[in-house]
Every structure is written in structure tokens, then in C-alpha cells.
Design a protein around this motif. Structure first.
Motif, PDB file in Angstrom:
ATOM      1  N   THR A   1      40.267  39.410  45.039  1.00  0.00           N
ATOM      2  CA  THR A   1      38.960  39.988  44.605  1.00  0.00           C
ATOM      3  C   THR A   1      39.469  41.049  43.297  1.00  0.00           C
ATOM      4  N   ALA A   2      40.456  41.624  43.501  1.00  0.00           N
ATOM      5  CA  ALA A   2      41.007  42.531  42.123  1.00  0.00           C
ATOM      6  C   ALA A   2      41.139  41.711  41.008  1.00  0.00           C
ATOM      7  N   ALA A   3      41.756  40.435  41.100  1.00  0.00           N
ATOM      8  CA  ALA A   3      41.785  39.412  40.110  1.00  0.00           C
ATOM      9  C   ALA A   3      40.543  39.111  39.228  1.00  0.00           C
ATOM     10  N   SER A   4      39.741  38.823  40.285  1.00  0.00           N
ATOM     11  CA  SER A   4      38.343  38.446  39.964  1.00  0.00           C
ATOM     12  C   SER A   4      37.416  39.566  39.021  1.00  0.00           C
ATOM     13  N   PHE A   5      37.930  40.896  39.553  1.00  0.00           N
ATOM     14  CA  PHE A   5      37.105  41.992  39.031  1.00  0.00           C
ATOM     15  C   PHE A   5      37.584  41.966  37.621  1.00  0.00           C
ATOM     16  N   VAL A   6      38.960  41.944  37.315  1.00  0.00           N
ATOM     17  CA  VAL A   6      39.630  42.170  36.111  1.00  0.00           C
ATOM     18  C   VAL A   6      39.220  41.087  35.335  1.00  0.00           C
ATOM     19  N   ALA A   7      38.979  39.759  35.722  1.00  0.00           N
ATOM     20  CA  ALA A   7      38.765  38.767  34.636  1.00  0.00           C
ATOM     21  C   ALA A   7      37.259  39.032  34.506  1.00  0.00           C
TER      22      ALA A   7
ATOM     23  N   ASN B   1      35.680  41.761  33.945  1.00  0.00           N
ATOM     24  CA  ASN B   1      35.587  42.861  33.056  1.00  0.00           C
ATOM     25  C   ASN B   1      36.098  42.342  31.637  1.00  0.00           C
ATOM     26  N   GLN B   2      37.186  41.603  31.762  1.00  0.00           N
ATOM     27  CA  GLN B   2      37.673  41.084  30.348  1.00  0.00           C
ATOM     28  C   GLN B   2      36.740  40.219  29.551  1.00  0.00           C
ATOM     29  N   SER B   3      35.913  39.452  30.421  1.00  0.00           N
ATOM     30  CA  SER B   3      35.033  38.439  29.666  1.00  0.00           C
ATOM     31  C   SER B   3      33.660  39.285  29.259  1.00  0.00           C
TER      32      SER B   3
END
Length: 782
Positions: free
Chosen positions: A772-778, A780-782
Motif C-alpha cells: 500500500t505504501a509503495a502504491s501511494f508513493v508511486a 504521488n510521483q506520477s
């Protein structure tokens, strides 16, 4: 008369007797390989046809009247010239005349031989009279003696003239077993039912003829035979010619007092004043002999070198509830004919089954009758046989293995191999496979009550393996309760053995039972009142299972004797046949035991019972080691000691058991205990069997109880903890420990699995959070 060389299949050897109208020859039966006597009519005259008819009638009478105490007829025929003959038993030991003459310098026969003579006369004449026949010529020359068992006769006898012939009368000291005494010569007998003319012929031997036989009608009545039998007994006692009826009153004064009334009555000139029948004659004769023995025991009778003379202070002559043993043969009476039959059967067949109800005396018959006779050489060479007498017990295959092995040093087959493959039993015999061996297996029902079906099957397979080969020298005698015959029928080999060669032991005849009661006492110097003997015989009736009850009652009566006399009053005071066991057992339980001992005694006695399933209740053999660790060990020792002293229990170094199953039936208190506890006893028996299997398997965990069966057994144990022995408790403890260990293992695995599950869920949670954290970071980066 010149004897032919052959008469039918019989090789004629020599003339051994001659009468007025016939000659008797010794011959050899080529088919049966046995001595026989052939009686051939030897008369030619105007009454030839009449004599031929009478001669044939004699053969028919002998054939018709069946008795061990009458000469048997085996064959009849005619010679080429038409003269009739018949073939009969050969009396190889001669006649009563020969026997008395052989005791030159001594007056008559010893008391033991007199007893045998009285019994034979009573048995034979009783059979003759029941058939409606009167002998009319009872005399010493017509009382014949034959060796019991089989005499060793050279196989070449049928074809060789150089034959050693036994002396007619061997010295008394050389004869170990009782001889067969037979009545012969019914040549002038009167068949009261056959309408023959013989009764009209005046005949007999003057010194032994009843007065009425001199009358024109021949005096045909059984009373005439009673007179003659009495006269023969006079000759046997005194060794001299009997007086006539007129002189008997004066002559009896020379005799011992107990004989006087007997001879006055038996030789009375008036037939109506004699004994009512030959059975009454026999009872009176036994009573006279017993009274004489109690007053002055025969110093030489039944004694071996170094043995003390019996006296009124000697040991009890009866066995009580215990079976007779081979060493008790000198006080075992009443089964002589049956013992002779067993010997004959064992000679012709390798396997002999002796069946009977509990208490019929089959164990005593095998032990004190058959085995004792074999040790005396009843079958040629049997005195050298190895005899193994045993019961199957709780480990039948192991017991059989060690009995087969004997004292052999070299062992070809180990016990483990034999148990796994009982069919190798012949190899267990090893070097002794060719030596004669008798396996006497008593209480054979233990094979079914104390062993698993697989063990029983292996045991029977082993017996078949050692007896079926044609060259086998092993003989087997099986004694089994008749109510276990259905169990025997489950094994084809055993069922065939029962069908082929079995003897069913029934109730004793009145005469045999009298002998069993009176003779042991007489030989020990005691007198049993005739009224007492009459009462016991009457109470026994035709019940085959009463012998231990009678024997126990006689022991109790002996303990209450008046001097050397066993009295009717003492018998009644003992409780009699029906109550002696109950009275003895109740006295011990109520008077000798305290409350704690009664509780332990009840528990012990119930542990010695196997409840019937497919048969009646039976004794159970208990290892003494099973009671040594009892919670009440000290009390248990006292209880065992007192019950043993009361002859209710039998113990040895290793085992303990109820003395006889009669106790199970005849003590109402024990019967009630068994009935009230039957379900528990059966449950205990199953637990015992499972425990023994577990121990025999090396305590294999796979043999332990599990699941619902264990729960049910433990529930039973809560209410019956005092009914279990050490090995049952060890088995149930091991089962419980195994269950607990399995539960602990299951719980451990469950806890371990739960931890794994928690760890997995936690890991998945971490992974899910990371994803979930990785998805959230990805995002935001997009």
C-alpha cells in the motif's frame, strides 16, 4: 479228540481244558494278532443234536450279555464235520482254582483280590440276571482271570512252534495292575425268557449247587446263583471246600465275625432267606470286608517296600475337591472297566478324547487311571514312555513348546519360531522324535477360555503336525468338558479326533460308586457304615457331576469319624453331599474372616473365575505374582492361606486357582457374586486378555487402547479398580499415558500451527502495508 491245525483263521496251538462235552484250545488270531480260546463241541451220541443246540445257545447267551466281567464271544462256526465251535476271550492267567492253589500254605486270597472277585461276580451275575438268565454253575473253575492291557506276543507266533507260553498264574508280586476277572461257561445256563429246555436239566457242581438245584425242576432262580457265589467266596477266603447248607451254621464259627451273618444268609437252604439280589449280596460282602479292615488292616495290601501300614490315624483316604493324581492310583476305584477301555483305545489310535461334564471325574480317570496303568506297562513298553501331563494355561503355545522339547539340550527351533509357525512342532522334538511320548492335556477347555482364537488354532495345528505322520510315536490324550465340544468343533482336525476316538464319562453305576466310596477307606483301615454308603448312592442318582461333592463330603465325614468308623451322623453333620461345600465355605467366610478379609476374599475368588461364553463358568488360573503387589497384600496372604487350608484353593510356586469348579456351582454365595458381577467379570477378562497380548508383543504401542474403547474402559475402571491386577493396571496406565502424550502432541502441533498462522497473517499484513505504501508513493510521483 485230535485238534485241527486251523479253525477258520485261527491257528490252533494246544488244548488247555476239557469238559464233559467240549474241549477248549488255545489259538492265535492271525487277523487281530491276539490269543483267543476256542471251545469245540466234542460229543457223538444219540443226543448229539440236542447238545449241538445247547452248545450254540451258550455262544448266543455269551454274545447277548454284555459285561466286562463275562467272557466275550468273538466268532462262531462249524468244523468240516459239522461240530460247532465258538471263539472267546483267552483267560491267560487261569482260573480261581489255579490262583488259590498257587497260594499253598496260605488260607485263601488277600483282601484286595477278594474285593476284585466280589465286584466281578456282582457285575457279571447282575448282567446275566438282567438278561433273564440264571448261570446255575458258578464255581471256581468258571471264574477266569485275564491280563489287563496287551501282552507282548512274538509276531512269529502264528508261524512258529517255538513259542514261549506265559505261566497260567504268575506270582502275585509280579502283577502290577488289576487283572480282569470273568465269569465263563454258560453251558447249563437257563434262559428264562427263551423257553429253552436247559432249565429242565439237572446240572451244576455239587459243592457249589444250591439245594433247590437238586430238585426235579432244576431250581431255576437267580437265588441259586447267589448261593453259588457265596460258596465261591467261601472257597476264596478259606482256600477250602465250602460246607453244605445244613452244616453252614457250625462252619461259620471259624470265620471272622463280620463274615458270619453274610454266609448264613447267602448259603441259606431257603432261597427266600438269601439276599434279595446279587447287588444286595455285593453290598453285604463289601460291608463285611470293610469292617474287617477297620478292625485289623491287611498288613501287606497295596504296600510297596518301605511303606508304612495304614492305620486309623493315617491320612484321609479321600481327595476332596482335588483330582486324583497318578500317585493316587492305589485309592482310585470304580472306573476299572473304563480304564481298560481307554487303554484299548489308545493302543489302536494315536489321539484319544475323554469328555464329560464338570465333576464327572474325567481328570482323575486320565491321571490315576490311564496314566498310572501306562506307567505299570498296561501297553507293552509304556512303562518307558515319556509322559507329559499338563493343562494349556494362559500361554498354551509356550506350554506346549516346553513339553515337546523336554530335557533336550540341542534346540532346533526356538520358542519365537514355534509360536510364529506351530506347524514346525515335529522339529521341536528334535532327537527324541522317534521316542514314545504321551501328551496328556487336561482341562483342554482352557485353550478356549484363556487363549486367543489364533493361539488356539496354532495349538491344534501343532498337535496335528506331531501325530499325523505315519511314523509318529506321539500319542495324545485330551480331557475336556463336554460343554466345550462346540468349541472343539471349530477346528476340523480336533472335530475329527473327537468323532473317531472319544469316551464320554457318565455317572458311575451304583456298584462302581460304592466301590469308590468304600475301597479307599477299607485300604486305609477305616469302615464306612453301610447305611451311609446307601444314602450317598441314593442322593447321587444319575448326576454325572457329583463326584467332587461326594468326595468333599467324605473328607468332612472322615474328620467327624468315630474311631475308625465313618458314620451316617457324621455325614449329616458335615452338610451331606449337597451342603458340605457350602457349609465349609460359609464357615470360613463367616467365622474365620473379619470384614476386611471378607472383602479381599470376595475380590480374590471373583478374580479366579472365567465367566462362561459358549460354555459354563470355569476356573481361572492366576499367577501368584499378580497378587503379590496387591494393595492389601498382607490381608491377601492370610486369605489365601486360610482358603487353602480349607481345601477350597490350590496353590503352587507360581499359580493359584479354585480347587474344583464344583465350588462355583455348590456355594450359593459365590454363585450370587458371579451372577451379580457377570458383566464386570467379562469386561475384566477382556482387559486381561488385551493386557497379556500387549505384554507378549513387547509392549507394542500399537496394542494399546485408544479413543472410545479407552474411555469406556476407564469409566468401567472407576467402579472396579479393586478388580484389576498389576498387569491390567500397567496396560491401562500405558494406554492413558499414550493417549495423554498423543493429546499433548496434538496440542503442541496445534499451538505450533497457530503460531505459524499468526506469523503468516502478520507477514501478509506487513506485505500488504508495504504494498500500500509503495502504491501511494508511486501515485504521488506520477
Amino acid at each position: 479228540m485230535e485238534l485241527p491245525d486251523y479253525v477258520g483263521r485261527y491257528v490252533v496251538r494246544r488244548k488247555i481244558a476239557r469238559g464233559g462235552f467240549a474241549v477248549v484250545a488255545l489259538a492265535w488270531d492271525e487277523e487281530l494278532a491276539a490269543d483267543v480260546a476256542i471251545k469245540i463241541l466234542d460229543y457223538r451220541g444219540e443226543h448229539d443234536e440236542s447238545l449241538k443246540q445247547r452248545f450254540v445257545e451258550e455262544a448266543r447267551l455269551l454274545r447277548r450279555i454284555k459285561s466286562y466281567s463275562i467272557v466275550g464271544v468273538h466268532d462262531v462256526g462249524r468244523l468240516s464235520d459239522g461240530r460247532p465251535y465258538f471263539v472267546m476271550d483267552h483267560a491267560d492267567l487261569g482260573t480261581l482254582t489255579d490262583r488259590v492253589a498257587a497260594r499253598s500254605g496260605m488260607s485263601g486270597l488277600p483282601s484286595g483280590d477278594l474285593v476284585q472277585l466280589v465286584d466281578a461276580l456282582a457285575s457279571g451275575l447282575s448282567a446275566i440276571h438282567r438278561a433273564g438268565v440264571v448261570h446255575r454253575d458258578i464255581k471256581p473253575e468258571n471264574i477266569l482271570f485275564q491280563t489287563v492291557g496287551f501282552r507282548a506276543v512274538p509276531a512269529a507266533m502264528a508261524g512258529s512252534d517255538d513259542v514261549t507260553v506265559l505261566d497260567p498264574v504268575p506270582p502275585p508280586s509280579s502283577r502290577k495292575s488289576p487283572d480282569r476277572v470273568m465269569i465263563g461257561d454258560l453251558g447249563i445256563a437257563s434262559d428264562l425268557l427263551g423257553n429253552t429246555q436247559t432249565s429242565l436239566i439237572l446240572g451244576g457242581t455239587p459243592a457249589y449247587m444250591a439245594p433247590e438245584q437238586y430238585e426235579a425242576d432244576g431250581g431255576v432262580s437267580p437265588a441259586a446263583d447267589v448261593y453259588s457265589a457265596t460258596a465261591v467266596l467261601w472257597y476264596a477266603i478259606t482256600g477250602s471246600r465250602p460246607p453244605d447248607a445244613v452244616a453252614i451254621g457250625e462252619a461259620v464259627e471259624r470265620l471272622a465275625e463280620p463274615w458270619r451273618d453274610f454266609f448264613l444268609r447267602g448259603m441259606s437252604a431257603d432261597p427266600t432267606e438269601r439276599f434279595d439280589d446279587i447287588e444286595a449280596w455285593s453290598r453285604a460282602a463289601h460291608d463285611a470286608m470293610a469292617r474287617i479292615a477297620a478292625e485289623a488292616p491287611d498288613p501287606g495290601e497295596g504296600l510297596t517296600e518301605g511303606q508304612a501300614i495304614a492305620s486309623p490315624g493315617a491320612d484321609c483316604p479321600y481327595r476332596g475337591l482335588s483330582s486324583f493324581q497318578p500317585e493316587d492310583a492305589d485309592r482310585f476305584f470304580g472306573r476299572e472297566e473304563m480304564v481298560a477301555d481307554l487303554i484299548k483305545r489308545l493302543q489302536s489310535q494315536k489321539v484319544l478324547v475323554v469328555g464329560g461334564s464338570s465333576g464327572s471325574g474325567k481328570s482323575s480317570l486320565v491321571r490315576a487311571g490311564l496314566i498310572a496303568s501306562l506307567r505299570d506297562g498296561a501297553i507293552p513298553g509304556s512303562e518307558n514312555w515319556r509322559v507329559e501331563l499338563f493343562t494349556p494355561g494362559r500361554d498354551a503355545l509356550s506350554e506346549l513348546y516346553f513339553r515337546l522339547r523336554g530335557d533336550a539340550d540341542h534346540v532346533r527351533v526356538r520358542l519365537e519360531e514355534f509360536v510364529a509357525r506351530p506347524s514346525v512342532a515335529r522339529q521341536v522334538l528334535g532327537d527324541e522324535a522317534g521316542a514314545p511320548l504321551l501328551l496328556a492335556i487336561d482341562q483342554f477347555e482352557e485353550l478356549c477360555t484363556l487363549n486367543e482364537p489364533k493361539v488356539a488354532e496354532g495349538f491344534v495345528d501343532a498337535l496335528a503336525a506331531i501325530t499325523d505322520p505315519a511314523d509318529s510315536h506321539v500319542r495324545i490324550v485330551i480331557a475336556v468338558r463336554a460343554d466345550y465340544y462346540p468349541n472343539c468343533a471349530q477346528f476340523p482336525w480336533l472335530a475329527e479326533a473327537v468323532s473317531r476316538n472319544q469316551v464320554l464319562v457318565g455317572p458311575m453305576t451304583a456298584g462302581d460308586l460304592r466301590r469308590a466310596i468304600v475301597e479307599p477307606a477299607r485300604r486305609a483301615g477305616f469302615y464306612v457304615e453301610q447305611h451311609l454308603v446307601d444314602a450317598i448312592v441314593s442322593e447321587a442318582g444319575l448326576d454325572a457331576g457329583v463326584l467332587p461333592l461326594i468326595s468333599h463330603a467324605l473328607v468332612e465325614t472322615w474328620m467327624r469319624r468315630m474311631g475308625a468308623t465313618l458314620t451316617y451322623e457324621g455325614y449329616r453333620a458335615s452338610g451331606g453331599m449337597a451342603g458340605a461345600i457350602r457349609q465349609t465355605a460359609d464357615a470360613v467366610f463367616d467365622s474365620d474372616f473379619n470384614d476386611a478379609e471378607r472383602r479381599v476374599a470376595k475380590r480374590l475368588l471373583l478374580s479366579l473365575v472365567t465367566p462362561g461364553e459358549g460354555g459354563g463358568d470355569a476356573r481361572r488360573i492366576l499367577a501368584r505374582s499378580e497378587i503379590e503387589g496387591d494393595a492389601d497384600a498382607e490381608i491377601m496372604d492370610q486369605v489365601v492361606k486360610r482358603l487353602t487350608e480349607a481345601r477350597l484353593l490350590t496353590i503352587d510356586d507360581k499359580t493359584i486357582q479354585i480347587t474344583h469348579e464344583a465350588l462355583l456351582r455348590s456355594w450359593p454365595r459365590l454363585s450370587r457374586w458371579i451372577e451379580d458381577s457377570r458383566a464386570d467379570l467379562r469386561m475384566r477378562l477382556r482387559v486381561v486378555q488385551m493386557a497379556e497380548e500387549w505384554i507378549e508383543s513387547g509392549r507394542d504401542p500399537e496394542m494399546l487402547l485408544r479413543g472410545a474403547r479407552l474411555d469406556y474402559t476407564l469409566e468401567w475402571l472407576e467402579n472396579n479398580a479393586d478388580k484389576t491386577g498389576a498387569k491390567e493396571r500397567a496396560f491401562l496406565i500405558a494406554s492413558t499415558d499414550a493417549r495423554d502424550a498423543e493429546r499433548e502432541e496434538r496440542d503442541r502441533r496445534r499451538r505450533h500451527l497457530r503460531r505459524l498462522q499468526i506469523a503468516a497473517v502478520s507477514a501478509l499484513g506487513v506485505l500488504a502495508a508495504g504494498a500500500t505504501a509503495a502504491s501511494f508513493v508511486a501515485f504521488n510521483q506520477s
